[in-house]
Write a protein that holds these residues in place. Structure first.
Motif, short mmCIF file in Angstrom:
data_model
loop_
_atom_site.label_atom_id
_atom_site.label_comp_id
_atom_site.label_asym_id
_atom_site.label_seq_id
_atom_site.Cartn_x
_atom_site.Cartn_y
_atom_site.Cartn_z
N THR A 34 9.81 -3.02 -6.06
CA THR A 34 9.70 -4.17 -5.16
C THR A 34 10.89 -4.18 -4.21
N LEU A 90 7.26 -14.93 -4.37
CA LEU A 90 6.91 -13.56 -4.70
C LEU A 90 6.03 -13.50 -5.92
N ASP A 97 1.08 -7.24 -4.75
CA ASP A 97 2.29 -6.43 -4.63
C ASP A 97 2.02 -4.97 -4.29
N LEU A 100 1.59 -4.42 -0.63
CA LEU A 100 2.59 -4.90 0.31
C LEU A 100 3.21 -3.75 1.09
N LYS A 102 5.45 -4.88 3.74
CA LYS A 102 6.62 -5.57 4.29
C LYS A 102 6.99 -6.68 3.34
N ASP A 103 8.27 -6.96 3.25
CA ASP A 103 8.69 -8.10 2.44
C ASP A 103 10.07 -8.54 2.89
N TRP A 138 10.32 1.53 -0.78
CA TRP A 138 10.84 0.42 0.02
C TRP A 138 12.10 0.88 0.76
#
Ligand SMILES: [Zn+2]
Length: 147
Positions: A34, A90, A97, A100, A102-103, A138
């Motif tokens: 994440t 979140l 998740d 995803l 973008k975060d 990420w």
């Protein structure tokens, strides 16, 4: 404020231990699942002055060309707080998740530069892209500073 320094037994980011928290991401034996996990590992890597890891997890579009850390500045990282409101958000979208790309992660990091206490409140932007080898990873892109 307590005068007691935080115990160094756990992971620098506040996790239970380095080996079960940020360690595997930093040594490359696992991929941070994440944006928050990546952000925590980058905080820990700052404390370790692990510039190669910081550069490797920095998106190529915003990665600095100059050295990140200066030799003169003695930075002592004191603690990390990931904002709970964002954690709640979140958790609510955990089902998504895997998709995803973008975060954002909002956090407050406390540190001392040359003995002077500082506080960094940042909302960091992350993207998830295929890296070398094809794994989705990420990357830190940039941040904004609400204060
Ligand atoms: Zn950690």
């Amino acid at each position: 404020m307590s005068k007691k320094p935080t115990a160094p037994a756990g992971c620098p980011c506040g996790g239970p231990s380095l080996a079960t928290c940020c360690g595997p991401y930093i040594d490359g034996s696992a991929i941070a699942p994440t944006a928050e996990a990546l952000m925590r590992s980058r905080y820990t890597a700052y404390g370790q002055r692990n510039e190669p890891y910081l550069l490797a997890t920095w998106h190529a579009s915003t990665r600095p060309a100059e050295p990140i850390m200066s030799e003169e500045e003695k930075v002592q990282w004191l603690g990390l707080e990931v904002k709970s409101a964002l954690r709640l958000r979140l958790r609510q979208r955990k089902a998504d998740d895997a998709d995803l790309t973008k975060d954002t992660v909002e956090f407050v990091a406390r540190f001392k530069i040359n003995g002077r206490a500082q506080r960094l409140h940042e909302i960091s932007n992350f993207v998830r892209e295929p890296a070398e080898g094809g794994d989705l990873r990420w990357f830190y892109v940039d941040g904004s500073f609400p204060e």
